[in-house]
Design a protein around this motif. Structure first.
Motif, short mmCIF file in Angstrom:
data_model
loop_
_atom_site.label_atom_id
_atom_site.label_comp_id
_atom_site.label_asym_id
_atom_site.label_seq_id
_atom_site.Cartn_x
_atom_site.Cartn_y
_atom_site.Cartn_z
N THR A 18 0.91 -1.19 -0.14
CA THR A 18 -0.04 0.21 -0.07
C THR A 18 1.02 1.22 -0.02
O THR A 18 2.10 1.21 0.32
N VAL A 32 -3.93 -0.92 -3.72
CA VAL A 32 -3.20 -2.16 -3.35
C VAL A 32 -2.51 -2.56 -4.82
O VAL A 32 -3.04 -2.68 -5.76
N TYR A 46 -2.48 -3.64 -9.86
CA TYR A 46 -2.91 -2.74 -8.73
C TYR A 46 -4.18 -2.10 -9.00
O TYR A 46 -4.64 -1.90 -10.36
N TYR A 116 6.23 2.90 -0.67
CA TYR A 116 4.96 2.00 -0.53
C TYR A 116 5.66 1.11 0.94
O TYR A 116 6.83 0.77 0.81
N PHE A 119 1.59 -4.62 2.69
CA PHE A 119 0.14 -4.64 3.27
C PHE A 119 0.15 -5.74 4.37
O PHE A 119 0.59 -6.86 3.93
#
Length: 121
Positions: A18, A32, A46, A116, A119
């Protein structure tokens, strides 16, 4: 030229990321990225936030560096494409991080820097 890719493969393959910071870009908190690595080849999909759907393709360029080409369709129906050069790292919690310098090639102008983080589901 053989580039060591095992560390990048371990850090990226079948992992999701993320946005941590992307002030000048379209991807945001709801976007994502899902990466796959085969040898020194990288691909990802994504979506989320302002991104209806997007794809990336790229390659490993060093022990902790990658380069990607990306394109997307936004929720407003815009088609955009760009390039990025990035570094793969690890944060204090052991999560994989990605930092990029990037620019638009089609559909928009400019570019920026973005980061980033892996996640946590």
């Amino acid at each position: 030229m053989d580039i060591p890719f095992s560390q990048i493969s371990e850090r990226l393959n079948n992992r999701r990321f993320t946005v941590a910071d992307n002030a000048n870009g379209l991807s945001g908190a709801g976007t994502v990225f899902h990466y796959h690595v085969e040898g020194n080849a990288i691909s990802s999909t994504y979506q989320g936030g302002r991104i209806r759907m997007g794809n990336q393709v790229g390659r490993v360029t060093g022990p902790n560096t990658i380069e990607l080409l990306f394109h997307c369709l936004t929720t407003d129906g815009e088609m955009l494409a760009g390039w990025s050069r990035g570094k793969v790292g690890v944060d204090h919690a052991g999560r994989t991080t990605l930092t990029f310098v990037w620019g638009w090639m089609s559909g928009a102008t400019g570019g920026g820097e973005s980061s980033y983080v892996e996640f946590a589901a």
